[in-house]
Structure formats: C-alpha cells, structure tokens
Design a protein around this motif. Structure first.
Motif, PDB file in Angstrom:
ATOM      1  N   ARG A 166       0.839  -1.210   0.000  1.00 44.29           N
ATOM      2  CA  ARG A 166       0.000   0.000   0.000  1.00 44.29           C
ATOM      3  C   ARG A 166       0.867   1.251   0.000  1.00 44.29           C
TER       4      ARG A 166
ATOM      5  N   ASP B 148      -3.598   2.087   6.263  1.00 42.63           N
ATOM      6  CA  ASP B 148      -4.408   1.305   7.192  1.00 42.63           C
ATOM      7  C   ASP B 148      -3.494   0.628   8.216  1.00 42.63           C
TER       8      ASP B 148
ATOM      9  N   GLU C  96     -11.627  -4.548   7.729  1.00 42.59           N
ATOM     10  CA  GLU C  96     -11.351  -4.183   6.342  1.00 42.59           C
ATOM     11  C   GLU C  96     -12.638  -3.972   5.554  1.00 42.59           C
TER      12      GLU C  96
ATOM     13  N   SER D  75      -9.714   3.442   4.346  1.00 44.26           N
ATOM     14  CA  SER D  75      -8.828   3.130   3.223  1.00 44.26           C
ATOM     15  C   SER D  75      -8.194   1.772   3.510  1.00 44.26           C
ATOM     16  N   PRO D  76      -8.943   0.690   3.302  1.00 44.16           N
ATOM     17  CA  PRO D  76      -8.493  -0.644   3.730  1.00 44.16           C
ATOM     18  C   PRO D  76      -7.190  -1.073   3.086  1.00 44.16           C
TER      19      PRO D  76
ATOM     20  N   PRO E 246      -8.589  -3.962  -0.187  1.00 44.23           N
ATOM     21  CA  PRO E 246      -9.973  -3.861  -0.667  1.00 44.23           C
ATOM     22  C   PRO E 246     -10.437  -5.270  -1.046  1.00 44.23           C
TER      23      PRO E 246
ATOM     24  N   LEU F 239     -14.425  -2.811  -9.293  1.00 45.27           N
ATOM     25  CA  LEU F 239     -13.310  -2.927  -8.354  1.00 45.27           C
ATOM     26  C   LEU F 239     -12.461  -1.676  -8.398  1.00 45.27           C
TER      27      LEU F 239
ATOM     28  N   GLY G  81     -14.356   1.286  -6.980  1.00 45.69           N
ATOM     29  CA  GLY G  81     -14.482   1.153  -5.533  1.00 45.69           C
ATOM     30  C   GLY G  81     -13.201   1.493  -4.820  1.00 45.69           C
ATOM     31  N   PHE G  82     -12.073   1.077  -5.414  1.00 47.60           N
ATOM     32  CA  PHE G  82     -10.782   1.365  -4.793  1.00 47.60           C
ATOM     33  C   PHE G  82     -10.475   2.859  -4.874  1.00 47.60           C
TER      34      PHE G  82
ATOM     35  N   ALA H 210     -12.070   4.796  -2.125  1.00 45.05           N
ATOM     36  CA  ALA H 210     -11.713   4.444  -0.743  1.00 45.05           C
ATOM     37  C   ALA H 210     -10.885   5.532  -0.104  1.00 45.05           C
TER      38      ALA H 210
END
Length: 514
Positions: free
Chosen positions: A87, A221, A270, A276-277, A280, A507, A510-511, A514
């Motif tokens: 990350r 995270d 998560e 902000s996992p 994801p 996906l 969605g990310f 976040a």
C-alpha cells in the motif's frame, strides 16, 4: 533535396533512433538489476541464518526453543507488514518506498552484526523483516510499472522470480561460507555493502512513477496491518507451543483463540470500518489473483520448511560442517533458476495453469523421496535428486503465479497485488515451518521414547534415528501440502490474459473512492 541528402538524413534518423532504443533497453536492464538484487537480499535473509544458528546459539546463549525466534521474528514481521508495504508503494511512490526499505534493511543488518544479546539480535531480525516488507513490494511494482504487459514483462518476471527463488536456497550456501571462514555476524554484515550499492544505483537510474488520482489523499491502514501481524504471530506462537507443551495446553489454546479472533476482526475491519483498507476485499473477485494466492500459500508452506529440515539433518545427523551443508544446496539453487527460466518462456505458449499444476507435483515427488531419510543416508544416494526435484518444481510455478496475480491489474493496484502475493508466500512459509516443526518434534519424541527401551540401541543412535524419522515425516507432510497446491491450481483460468481484459470496473472505481 538531393537523393544523397535524403538518404543521409534517413540514415541519421535511424542511427539516432537506434541509439535511443539501446539507451532505453540499457536503462530498463539497470532497473531490472536494481529490483532483482533487492529482492534477492530480502529472500536470502529468510534462510541465510539457518546454517549459522548453532554458532549464534553458542555465542549468545540461546536455548533450543528460543533459537527458532531468530527465524520467526524476521518471517512474521515480513509477512505481517507486506500488505502495508504494498500500500505504501501505491500511495507514496516506488522510489521513496524503495529507498526507505533498503535503508532500514541495511541498518537492521548492521545492528544484527554487532548484537551482543538475544534481545538485540531478535530486535534486529524484526527490523530486518519490517525493512523487507517495505522493500519487497516495491521491487515487483518497479517491474510491473517499467515493463510492458506481455512477453517483455514475462521475461522480467522470470528474472525476478529466478533470483527470488534462488535467494532462499543460496542463503544456506552463503551462510555456510561466511560462518565457516569468518563469523556468523557476517551473515548480517554482508547486506550493508550491497545496500549501499543499491542506493547509489537507484539514485542514478530509478525515477518516480506518476501517482494516479486513485491514490491521492488515501490513508495508510495501520490498524489493519497491526491486526493481521498480531493474529499471525499468535497463530504461529500457538503452533510452536503446541509442539513444546502439547496441543491441549492452555497457553497453546489461548494463542490460537487470540490469533483467530484477531484475524476475523481484521476481515470485519477491512470490510466495514477501514476508510482506506489495506486490502480492498473486492480484489479477490478476480479468480486468477485469488487462486494464485491460495496456491502460493500452499507452495510456501510445503517448501520453506524443507530447507530448514535439510539443513538440520545434514549438520546434526550426517555431521556436515556449515560450509559442506551450504555447498549441498548449490544444485537446488541452479534448479530454481532453471525452473524459473523455463516457465517464463512457456507462459506465452501454454499459459500459467499447466505450470502451476505441474510444478508442485514435481516438488511433491521430491519431498516424498526425502521422507525416507535415515542416519545411513548419503548425499548422492538420498538427497541429491530429491532436493533438485523440490526446487525445480518451485521454480516452475513461481513465475506463472506472479504473472497470474499481476497480469491485467491496473498500475495503481500493482503494489497491492504484489504485496498480497508476497504475503501469501511468507505466511505460508511461517505457518508451514511452525506446524511442520511441531510435527517433527512430536514424532521425534515419540520415537525416542520407544527406542529408549531397546537395550540394543545406544542413546546416541536412538537420538539420530528418532530425529531422522521426525524430519522424514515432516517432509512427507510437506509433500501432501504441495499436492494440495497443485489441486488448487485447477481453478486458475485457462487464459489469464482474457480474464485481464475483462477486469471488473467496479473494483477499480471502488478502490478509487476508498
């Protein structure tokens, strides 16, 4: 314009274009070297201290039980923080993260080299693991953001996988040479000059990759990373204590309960809490990525422990010196490199799935053969061919697993994908080593009790026979795990490229949100 002038101009343009192409090719080659050397260091340190463990124990006064934490401290901090490292690459950038990781790793290596107590060396190994967790995802991200998807990236991943795989087996060789001729401290100190070389080379040739809008303003995270690290540590501690104190012991059961609760809360955090996992969870909708991680977990669990058992068997049972034991691992190193290079050339022709199915089967055959080791075994007669099969299968599947997990992934998700894959391998290795070591210990103690009543067997012979049988049973169990790795690969898509072209847009969106 005359024909001569026109021809001269065209020739000049071709020469300039050729020079530019060669410059770009050389530049990419240097970047690949930077990534591969760094990854080699990271994987090397998983195994380099294996051969040196008896010397470290004698020097710093470790007990047999506590000695294993020299390995566990590195592996657990490495595995638990790899997700955060991946990350970091996405949020901060590959260049900054690379420099941070190589600096921390080198400093921690220096601390380990000058350690004078058990606490200092365990802290050094933990910090090495943290540095490795930061550094390793950046190396794979450097490759996926430098080389174009397709044959070029497949070749680069082949080189990366070869040195990554070779690092594990080469660690035993380097550890034996350094321990025999210098000191166990050099198994740590050797990283310092290599780290300096990497910093200089990266400063000159590694540029920052432009961050996408998806990662701007994103947060780290830390809670999620802490939960998974703590959970893994508790589970591994439970596996270790189960072998020492018994599986029904309160301390063992409490460790398992804490570990399971921590990891379940990690999944909940998560999915429901993290803004902000670190993972994801939608990323696991991609079948190739999910299956690749399952297979990598099982491959790591089956293979990493085998080096540990082989090193102990050769030194404790067969009486090899650290150097002789290290030299015995050379054929394994060559087999890994050969397997990785073969698979990188076959991916474009037959796809990833056949290689991921076949590789673990070859490994399982080698491990089953090693399950027959005894105090009368010889290197050529009992260890040479099986050990080659073990690592050849490993080399054959590592490249297609990395390729399956990263092909088609958007560039701003490259660090995440590489972090998850590396985590699966290290977690599998840590869990496998702890569980299989406990199994080997239990079998050894049981056989030793049986042999103790035999008046025709001396105590020394009984110890050697019992330990050999324990290692052999652990090797057989490793083979079973490798077979499950092969079976899991049956779920891989036949064509990862076609899957990559149909990446779920939800996906990515969605990310980004976040």
């Amino acid at each position: 314009m005359t024909p001569t002038t026109s021809q001269g101009s065209a020739r000049s343009m071709r020469q300039r274009f050729k020079g530019r192409s060669e410059s770009i090719s050389t530049h990419k080659g240097l970047i690949l070297t930077i990534a591969c050397v760094a990854q080699f260091m990271v994987v090397l340190d998983v195994s380099i201290v294996n051969v040196a463990l008896p010397s470290i124990r004698n020097s710093l006064g470790f007990s047999q039980v506590n000695l294993q934490w020299i390995l566990n401290a590195y592996t657990l901090s490495f595995a638990g923080l790899l997700l955060l490292g991946g990350r970091l690459v996405d949020i901060i950038g590959r260049r900054k993260v690379f420099f941070s990781g190589i600096f921390l790793f080198s400093v921690a290596s220096l601390v380990g080299a000058i350690a004078t107590s058990q606490r200092e060396i365990i802290i050094a190994r933990t910090l090495q693991g943290v540095g490795a967790a930061i550094l390793s995802p950046s190396t794979l991200t450097i490759i996926t953001t430098t080389f174009e998807e397709g044959r070029e990236r497949a070749k680069a991943l082949g080189a990366w996988s070869a040195v990554a795989g070779a690092g594990g087996a080469a660690g035993a060789l380097f550890g034996g040479i350094l321990t025999d001729y210098l000191s166990w401290r050099w198994t740590f100190l050797i990283n310092v000059p290599i780290g300096i070389f990497e910093v200089v080379l990266a400063w000159m040739f590694l540029s920052e990759f432009k961050r996408s809008q998806a990662t701007k303003g994103a947060r780290l995270d830390v809670v999620g990373s802490a939960l998974i690290t703590f959970g893994l540590t508790a589970v591994v501690y439970g596996l270790v204590q189960g072998g020492n104190l018994g599986w029904a012991n309160v301390e063992t059961l409490v460790a398992f309960a804490i570990g399971a609760a921590s990891m379940m809360f990690f999944v909940y955090y998560e999915a429901k809490i993290a803004g902000s996992p670190i993972i994801p969870l939608a990323i696991f909708r991609h079948r190739a990525l999910s299956v690749a991680n399952i297979a990598m977990f099982l491959v790591g669990g089956s293979i990493f422990a085998s080096w540990y058992f082989l090193s102990l068997f050769m030194q404790e049972i067969l009486g090899y010196s650290p150097l002789k034991a290290g030299l015995a691992f050379v054929p394994q190193t060559l087999a890994i490199i050969t397997g990785a290079q073969i698979s990188s050339r076959l991916i474009s022709k037959i796809g990833s799935r056949p290689l991921v199915i076949g590789g673990p089967i070859i490994t399982a055959i080698g491990l089953l053969m090693l399950g027959n080791i005894s105090p009368t075994s010889s290197y050529l007669g009992s260890l040479f061919l099986p050990s080659i099969l073990v690592t050849l299968g490993m080399g054959l599947c590592f490249t297609p697993l990395a390729f399956s997990a990263t092909t088609g992934i958007d560039r701003h998700l490259a660090g995440l994908a590489s972090g998850v894959l590396n985590t699966a391998r290290q977690v599998g290795g840590a869990v496998g080593l702890a569980g299989l070591s406990s199994l080997a210990l239990a079998v050894t103690n049981s056989n030793l009790s049986s042999l103790a009543s035999n008046v025709h067997v001396s105590h020394h012979a009984a110890v050697l026979m019992a330990a050999s049988h324990g290692y052999g049973v652990a090797m057989t169990a490793s083979a079973v795990i490798a077979v499950f790795a092969s079976l899991s690969a049956l779920m891989l898509p036949k064509s990862p490229k076609r899957l990559a072209e149909a990446i779920d847009e939800e996906l990515i969106l969605g990310f980004e949100g976040a």
